[in-house]
Design a protein around this motif. Structure first.
Motif, PDB file in Angstrom:
ATOM      1  N   TYR A 450      26.314   2.960   2.307  1.00  0.00           N
ATOM      2  CA  TYR A 450      27.585   2.321   2.632  1.00  0.00           C
ATOM      3  C   TYR A 450      28.497   3.233   3.445  1.00  0.00           C
ATOM      4  O   TYR A 450      29.288   2.775   4.271  1.00  0.00           O
ATOM      5  CB  TYR A 450      28.287   1.876   1.343  1.00  0.00           C
ATOM      6  N   ASN A 451      28.393   4.575   3.213  1.00  0.00           N
ATOM      7  CA  ASN A 451      29.245   5.483   3.972  1.00  0.00           C
ATOM      8  C   ASN A 451      28.847   5.528   5.445  1.00  0.00           C
ATOM      9  O   ASN A 451      29.652   5.860   6.302  1.00  0.00           O
ATOM     10  CB  ASN A 451      29.227   6.893   3.369  1.00  0.00           C
ATOM     11  N   LEU A 452      27.584   5.201   5.762  1.00  0.00           N
ATOM     12  CA  LEU A 452      27.170   5.084   7.154  1.00  0.00           C
ATOM     13  C   LEU A 452      27.510   3.713   7.707  1.00  0.00           C
ATOM     14  O   LEU A 452      27.916   3.582   8.867  1.00  0.00           O
ATOM     15  CB  LEU A 452      25.661   5.346   7.279  1.00  0.00           C
ATOM     16  N   ARG A 453      27.408   2.701   6.878  1.00  0.00           N
ATOM     17  CA  ARG A 453      27.686   1.334   7.320  1.00  0.00           C
ATOM     18  C   ARG A 453      29.153   1.159   7.681  1.00  0.00           C
ATOM     19  O   ARG A 453      29.495   0.371   8.567  1.00  0.00           O
ATOM     20  CB  ARG A 453      27.281   0.359   6.210  1.00  0.00           C
ATOM     21  N   GLU A 454      30.040   1.892   7.013  1.00  0.00           N
ATOM     22  CA  GLU A 454      31.475   1.770   7.257  1.00  0.00           C
ATOM     23  C   GLU A 454      32.018   2.939   8.071  1.00  0.00           C
ATOM     24  O   GLU A 454      33.206   3.228   8.045  1.00  0.00           O
ATOM     25  CB  GLU A 454      32.213   1.699   5.916  1.00  0.00           C
ATOM     26  N   LEU A 455      31.138   3.594   8.813  1.00  0.00           N
ATOM     27  CA  LEU A 455      31.529   4.818   9.506  1.00  0.00           C
ATOM     28  C   LEU A 455      32.321   4.556  10.783  1.00  0.00           C
ATOM     29  O   LEU A 455      33.356   5.171  11.020  1.00  0.00           O
ATOM     30  CB  LEU A 455      30.268   5.632   9.847  1.00  0.00           C
ATOM     31  N   LEU A 456      31.866   3.621  11.610  1.00  0.00           N
ATOM     32  CA  LEU A 456      32.384   3.477  12.961  1.00  0.00           C
ATOM     33  C   LEU A 456      33.575   2.532  13.022  1.00  0.00           C
ATOM     34  O   LEU A 456      33.736   1.647  12.181  1.00  0.00           O
ATOM     35  CB  LEU A 456      31.280   2.983  13.895  1.00  0.00           C
ATOM     36  N   HIS A 457      34.387   2.720  14.088  1.00  0.00           N
ATOM     37  CA  HIS A 457      35.544   1.868  14.347  1.00  0.00           C
ATOM     38  C   HIS A 457      35.116   0.441  14.679  1.00  0.00           C
ATOM     39  O   HIS A 457      34.007   0.207  15.156  1.00  0.00           O
ATOM     40  CB  HIS A 457      36.339   2.412  15.540  1.00  0.00           C
ATOM     41  N   GLY A 458      36.052  -0.489  14.464  1.00  0.00           N
ATOM     42  CA  GLY A 458      35.874  -1.852  14.944  1.00  0.00           C
ATOM     43  C   GLY A 458      34.632  -2.530  14.436  1.00  0.00           C
ATOM     44  O   GLY A 458      33.941  -3.204  15.207  1.00  0.00           O
ATOM     45  N   ASP A 459      34.324  -2.364  13.158  1.00  0.00           N
ATOM     46  CA  ASP A 459      33.122  -2.965  12.576  1.00  0.00           C
ATOM     47  C   ASP A 459      31.884  -2.544  13.364  1.00  0.00           C
ATOM     48  O   ASP A 459      31.065  -3.356  13.776  1.00  0.00           O
ATOM     49  CB  ASP A 459      33.254  -4.487  12.544  1.00  0.00           C
ATOM     50  N   SER A 460      31.781  -1.220  13.585  1.00  0.00           N
ATOM     51  CA  SER A 460      30.662  -0.619  14.325  1.00  0.00           C
ATOM     52  C   SER A 460      30.573  -1.198  15.742  1.00  0.00           C
ATOM     53  O   SER A 460      29.529  -1.684  16.186  1.00  0.00           O
ATOM     54  CB  SER A 460      29.342  -0.834  13.582  1.00  0.00           C
ATOM     55  N   HIS A 461      31.683  -1.115  16.470  1.00  0.00           N
ATOM     56  CA  HIS A 461      31.735  -1.593  17.850  1.00  0.00           C
ATOM     57  C   HIS A 461      30.782  -0.774  18.717  1.00  0.00           C
ATOM     58  O   HIS A 461      30.637   0.436  18.521  1.00  0.00           O
ATOM     59  CB  HIS A 461      33.171  -1.459  18.374  1.00  0.00           C
ATOM     60  N   PRO A 462      30.100  -1.392  19.695  1.00  0.00           N
ATOM     61  CA  PRO A 462      29.165  -0.626  20.531  1.00  0.00           C
ATOM     62  C   PRO A 462      29.797   0.560  21.239  1.00  0.00           C
ATOM     63  O   PRO A 462      29.177   1.619  21.366  1.00  0.00           O
ATOM     64  CB  PRO A 462      28.660  -1.677  21.536  1.00  0.00           C
ATOM     65  N   LEU A 463      31.041   0.412  21.707  1.00  0.00           N
ATOM     66  CA  LEU A 463      31.699   1.548  22.358  1.00  0.00           C
ATOM     67  C   LEU A 463      31.970   2.671  21.367  1.00  0.00           C
ATOM     68  O   LEU A 463      31.891   3.858  21.725  1.00  0.00           O
ATOM     69  CB  LEU A 463      32.996   1.094  23.020  1.00  0.00           C
ATOM     70  N   ALA A 464      32.297   2.303  20.134  1.00  0.00           N
ATOM     71  CA  ALA A 464      32.489   3.331  19.106  1.00  0.00           C
ATOM     72  C   ALA A 464      31.181   4.074  18.852  1.00  0.00           C
ATOM     73  O   ALA A 464      31.166   5.300  18.666  1.00  0.00           O
ATOM     74  CB  ALA A 464      33.014   2.703  17.822  1.00  0.00           C
ATOM     75  N   ALA A 465      30.061   3.346  18.850  1.00  0.00           N
ATOM     76  CA  ALA A 465      28.758   3.993  18.676  1.00  0.00           C
ATOM     77  C   ALA A 465      28.458   4.929  19.839  1.00  0.00           C
ATOM     78  O   ALA A 465      27.923   6.030  19.643  1.00  0.00           O
ATOM     79  CB  ALA A 465      27.661   2.928  18.542  1.00  0.00           C
ATOM     80  N   TRP A 466      28.826   4.516  21.054  1.00  0.00           N
ATOM     81  CA  TRP A 466      28.590   5.364  22.235  1.00  0.00           C
ATOM     82  C   TRP A 466      29.392   6.667  22.155  1.00  0.00           C
ATOM     83  O   TRP A 466      28.861   7.753  22.398  1.00  0.00           O
ATOM     84  CB  TRP A 466      28.953   4.578  23.494  1.00  0.00           C
ATOM     85  N   VAL A 467      30.668   6.564  21.807  1.00  0.00           N
ATOM     86  CA  VAL A 467      31.491   7.771  21.700  1.00  0.00           C
ATOM     87  C   VAL A 467      31.008   8.657  20.552  1.00  0.00           C
ATOM     88  O   VAL A 467      31.035   9.883  20.648  1.00  0.00           O
ATOM     89  CB  VAL A 467      32.976   7.384  21.516  1.00  0.00           C
ATOM     90  N   PHE A 468      30.545   8.036  19.468  1.00  0.00           N
ATOM     91  CA  PHE A 468      30.037   8.823  18.344  1.00  0.00           C
ATOM     92  C   PHE A 468      28.798   9.617  18.751  1.00  0.00           C
ATOM     93  O   PHE A 468      28.654  10.783  18.373  1.00  0.00           O
ATOM     94  CB  PHE A 468      29.707   7.895  17.171  1.00  0.00           C
ATOM     95  N   VAL A 469      27.909   9.018  19.522  1.00  0.00           N
ATOM     96  CA  VAL A 469      26.735   9.760  20.014  1.00  0.00           C
ATOM     97  C   VAL A 469      27.177  10.882  20.956  1.00  0.00           C
ATOM     98  O   VAL A 469      26.608  11.976  20.948  1.00  0.00           O
ATOM     99  CB  VAL A 469      25.744   8.807  20.696  1.00  0.00           C
ATOM    100  N   LEU A 470      28.200  10.619  21.755  1.00  0.00           N
ATOM    101  CA  LEU A 470      28.755  11.694  22.592  1.00  0.00           C
ATOM    102  C   LEU A 470      29.257  12.852  21.729  1.00  0.00           C
ATOM    103  O   LEU A 470      29.072  14.029  22.071  1.00  0.00           O
ATOM    104  CB  LEU A 470      29.910  11.158  23.443  1.00  0.00           C
ATOM    105  N   ALA A 471      29.902  12.518  20.608  1.00  0.00           N
ATOM    106  CA  ALA A 471      30.388  13.566  19.710  1.00  0.00           C
ATOM    107  C   ALA A 471      29.225  14.385  19.148  1.00  0.00           C
ATOM    108  O   ALA A 471      29.330  15.611  19.007  1.00  0.00           O
ATOM    109  CB  ALA A 471      31.200  12.941  18.570  1.00  0.00           C
TER     110      ALA A 471
END
Length: 883
Positions: A450-471
């Motif tokens: 659950y801590n991974l499922r609720e990790l990203l902004h905007g209900d795991s928005h694709p752009l949030a996933a992209w920036v997270f991979v950049l991080a």
């Protein structure tokens, strides 16, 4: 492919990406939405327009696409290319509408394709008009000043968007009411209007010349004022009328000022107005406004008419600021980064201001504007009154381009020039996009923690996933940069903490853009220092009084980054130390005791900072996760945080080995090391985390909390081990990928150790010294730099290769005696006048060219820098016929 075509294709790619994002927002795809009824409505219904704003938005969305797609087309091929653009554009619009069927939040309709086609046609018509307006003071064989025209167009858009005319008596009354019936005057609005008029005047000078600029400026101001009452949601108020009048009067005065000073005055005015408007109404709110973390959301939600007007205004400010910096000879890259940072700070300040809606979108617009300006030509007369050299005849250009390029001239001699910043950044962006796709799918799988499922902004928005991979990639890239800094430093004990803190702050910024604040607080901890100092007196009475005066918010501004840097800093430090060991191995011929001693010395310098990070992150932690999950008094009486640091060190060494595997032998070694590290890392993880954690009436281990789906559904030891292998392998690969991508920028460098004797000098060090002999700093004029950039674009070369080509032509044109005689006569060169602004530029020549330049400098009795400047002048005079 010509450079101009390449530039326009880059802009088209940006526009396509923005149109796709705007059409598919919010990217919440549902396959169940595409049922038979939905398809039937899509093909049968031709209404589909909820409001006039939607209609205007569908048209305006495709106007830039048509315009920039057409401006890269040669005039003689205009008709067939325009038909092709219209066909593919309509097909693109149709595909977007089909995809909208599977997005429940969007209303797909075929009528939207029709309005998109209308917008595409308008863009083509504008581009066609641009082709036929050569009377705008331009020479037939020179391109239009597209950047200047863009600034002028954005000024008009900021004043008249949404550009929806209507001859309606009530509309005219409503538009004139703020001027005639309820006149109100705002100093800031008048100043904004006056500065906008000044920027338009500056653009008209670039297009028409100073003599005609004032008359055309008055005409443009009057036409816009007359048009405002006939445009929807556009009002004509007293502030605008006064601002336009003051702007025209001020422009009449500014025409007497030097062009560069005039640009500086306008630049200061734009920045001031942008800052003041962003901070209105200058009142602090009692709470805080939520930050909008979804890019472009505020543009795509609400009234499209109002949103388009606000967007046009912001784009005008950003474009005009960067454009004026370019006209003054400044660096577009540096200016865009500074402006993006300033806009970000203004958005953060809006969190605490009444009635503001801060968003992360604005700095993204700044970067997109900068990329667009870098692709547009702007070859009008310079603002300082000088004239560029006339364009070289086509036959001479072809002869110049046909000269053979020496392999050493075009090949890069350093890692930085072999793979420029732009190329590496593109690689990072593409790699992050490829990594975001599986991450976006992973968080939606059943059984995911659950801590991974609720990790990203905007209900795991694709752009949030992209920036997270950049991080995640930045962890490896930041370590490569940090290793470069450490390897060059004479005082690594001082360089290590500052570089680690800077790298951690970049990570914090990227994570803040992609990860929920709750997730960051769960790991880094909350801000409790103010409470402990003021309630527990942990630092004494004086500190208590000081903290009460500062307040918790101001203390949190410092505490949050410090806690985060203490948590992430050791990861950067250990990766950097492992990378430094590899750098030393590459630079030394004998990688034995000397390298071991150097790395041990650096580790000793890092030790006090690692202990400080441990104390802040673990001993003085403010989150239950770290307090409860880390084992206390583990094996051999050692706390779990030390085992955790050992685990990080093992993973760091493994990542560097994988990143530097460039042959079969090194790849085999990296694979073998990775297999050996798995059981070691698993054992260290078990020693680092607590065996039993009791919370919320449940008992679980630290590993269960970290890797399990939740606290109640416990996994077997084998399942946990399998998950850890996946996590460790993914971490090693991501860190290694970041290191590998960034190593060409921060690769092997000569450290600050004593120079190696010549008889044992390594090939890398010898190459570095040879490179230093061919590299020197020359002071060139703005006119020369601009000319060299144009040569590079025409020949599709990088800047240094273009300089080498110019030096070849100039030095081979004359005999040695003639060159010495001409270079030693300063009266022939106006470039040496003190009034000319000279810019330092690093020049990287071939060895034979550098030797000849230095020999000519010695014979002429001048410096190598002046010799280089006059050599470029010789070439310019030769091709423009001014010798």
């Amino acid at each position: 492919m010509q450079a101009s075509q390449t530039s326009h294709r880059s802009i088209v790619a940006i526009v396509l990406a923005l149109v796709t994002y705007g059409s598919l927002y919010p990217l919440a795809i549902s396959l169940e939405a595409g049922n038979a009824d939905t398809w039937a409505r899509f093909f049968s219904a031709w209404g589909g327009q909820d409001s006039l704003g939607d209609l205007v938005g569908n048209i305006a969305l495709f106007v830039p696409l048509g315009f920039f797609a057409a401006t890269g087309v040669a005039p003689e091929r205009r008709a067939p290319q325009f038909i092709a653009i219209l066909f593919w554009g309509v097909l693109f619009a149709f595909v977007l509408q089909v995809l909208q069927i599977y997005i429940p939040a969007r209303d797909a309709a075929l009528i939207d394709v029709v309005w998109n086609a209308v917008g595409l046609g308008l863009g083509l018509a504008l581009a066609s008009a641009a082709f036929t307006t050569r009377w705008l003071g331009r020479i037939a064989d020179q391109p239009l000043p597209m950047a200047t025209l863009l600034v002028a167009a954005l000024w008009g858009a900021a004043e008249l968007v949404p550009l929806v005319p209507s001859i309606d008596l009530q509309l005219i009354k409503d538009s004139l009411k703020p001027l005639l019936l309820e006149p109100q005057w705002s100093l800031l609005d008048s100043l904004a209007a006056a500065v906008g008029i000044g920027v338009l005047g500056q653009a008209l000078v670039r297009i028409l010349g100073e003599r005609m600029s004032l008359a055309w400026l008055l005409l443009a101001a009057l036409l816009v004022l007359a048009a405002k009452p006939f445009i929807l949601i556009v009002e004509l108020d007293l502030s605008t009328v006064i601002g336009f009048g003051l702007g025209c009067l001020a422009w009449a005065v500014l025409l007497r000022v030097d062009g560069r000073a005039r640009a500086l005055i306008l630049l200061v005015g734009l920045v001031f107005v942008l800052t003041a408007r962003s901070l209105e109404p200058f009142q602090l709110t009692h709470g805080t406004n939520p930050m909008g973390w979804i890019p472009f959301a505020e543009v795509l939600e609400g009234s499209m008419l109002i949103n388009s007007r606000a967007l046009a205004t912001n784009l005008f400010f950003y474009t005009a600021i960067l454009w004026l910096v370019q006209q003054r000879g400044g660096s577009l890259r540096a200016a865009s980064l500074m402006l993006a940072l300033w806009v970000t700070l203004l958005e953060i300040a809006q969190v605490f201001l009444v009635g503001r809606t801060p968003s992360i979108t604005e700095p993204i617009w700044v970067i997109l504007v900068a990329v667009t300006l870098s692709r547009l030509t702007d070859t009008a007369r310079p603002i300082d009154g000088q004239h560029r050299p006339a364009a070289r005849p086509i036959n001479e250009q072809r002869a110049f381009a046909s000269q053979p390029i020496d392999a050493h001239a075009s090949a890069s001699s350093t890692p930085l020039k072999a793979r420029p910043w732009r190329q590496v950044l593109i690689q990072f962006a593409v790699t992050a996009a490829l990594g975001a796709i599986p991450l976006w799918l992973l968080v939606r799988l059943p059984g995911v923690p659950y801590n991974l499922r609720e990790l990203l902004h905007g209900d795991s928005h694709p752009l949030a996933a992209w920036v997270f991979v950049l991080a995640l990639l930045w962890i490896g890239a930041g370590a490569a940069w940090m290793a470069h800094q450490i390897n060059q430093s004479r005082w690594p004990i001082l360089r290590i903490p500052f570089s680690a803190f800077a790298a951690a702050m970049v990570s914090l910024l990227l994570l803040s853009l992609s990860v929920t604040q709750e997730s960051i607080l769960d790991i880094a901890g909350s801000n409790n220092l103010h409470w402990f100092v003021t309630n527990r007196d942990i630092w004494g009475e004086q500190a208590r009084v000081l903290f009460l005066a500062l307040g918790p918010d101001l203390v949190a501004i410092v505490e949050r980054p410090v806690r985060f840097a203490a948590l992430f800093g050791p990861l950067f430090i250990m990766l950097a130390l492992a990378q430094t060991a590899w750098l030393q191995h590459q630079e030394q011929q004998d990688p034995g005791r000397a390298i071991a001693a150097r790395v041990a010395w650096l580790a000793l310098n890092a030790l006090p900072w690692l202990l400080l990070c441990k104390a802040i992150a673990f001993d003085w932690s403010s989150t239950d996760n770290l307090n409860e999950l880390i084992a206390r008094q583990g094996l051999f009486g050692i706390n779990g945080d030390y085992y955790l640091y050992a685990l990080v060190a093992v993973v760091a060494v493994n990542a560097v080995l994988v990143a530097q595997a460039r042959s079969r032998r090194t790849a085999f070694i990296a694979l073998l090391a990775s297999l050996m590290v798995v059981p070691i890392a698993w054992w260290l993880l078990n020693q680092a985390l607590a065996d039993q954690v009791q919370k919320y009436g449940l008992t679980f281990s630290g590993i269960q909390f970290l890797l399990g789906p939740d606290r109640s559904d416990l996994l077997s030891e084998q399942a946990l081990l399998a998950r850890w292998v996946v996590v460790q392998t993914a971490a090693v690969m991501v860190f290694a990928l970041g290191l590998r991508l960034a190593t060409p920028l921060f690769g092997p460098v000569v450290s600050s150790e004593k120079p190696t004797p010549a008889h044992v000098q390594s090939p890398v060090r010898a190459q570095s010294q040879a490179h230093a002999e061919t590299t020197f700093t020359a002071r060139l004029t703005l006119q020369q730099l601009d000319f060299l950039e144009q040569v590079a674009k025409q020949l599709e070369l990088d800047f240094q290769s273009a300089i080498r080509r110019v030096v070849d032509v100039a030095l081979n044109e004359y005999s040695e005696a003639t060159l010495v005689e001409r270079l030693s006569r300063p009266t022939l060169y106006q470039t040496d006048d003190p009034g000319q602004r000279l810019i330092e530029q690093m020049i990287d020549l071939r060895e034979d060219q550098a030797q000849r330049i230095r020999a000519l400098a010695a014979q002429a009795g001048i410096s190598a820098s002046r010799t280089m400047r006059r050599t470029v002048r010789l070439f310019m005079e030769d091709i423009t016929g001014n010798a």
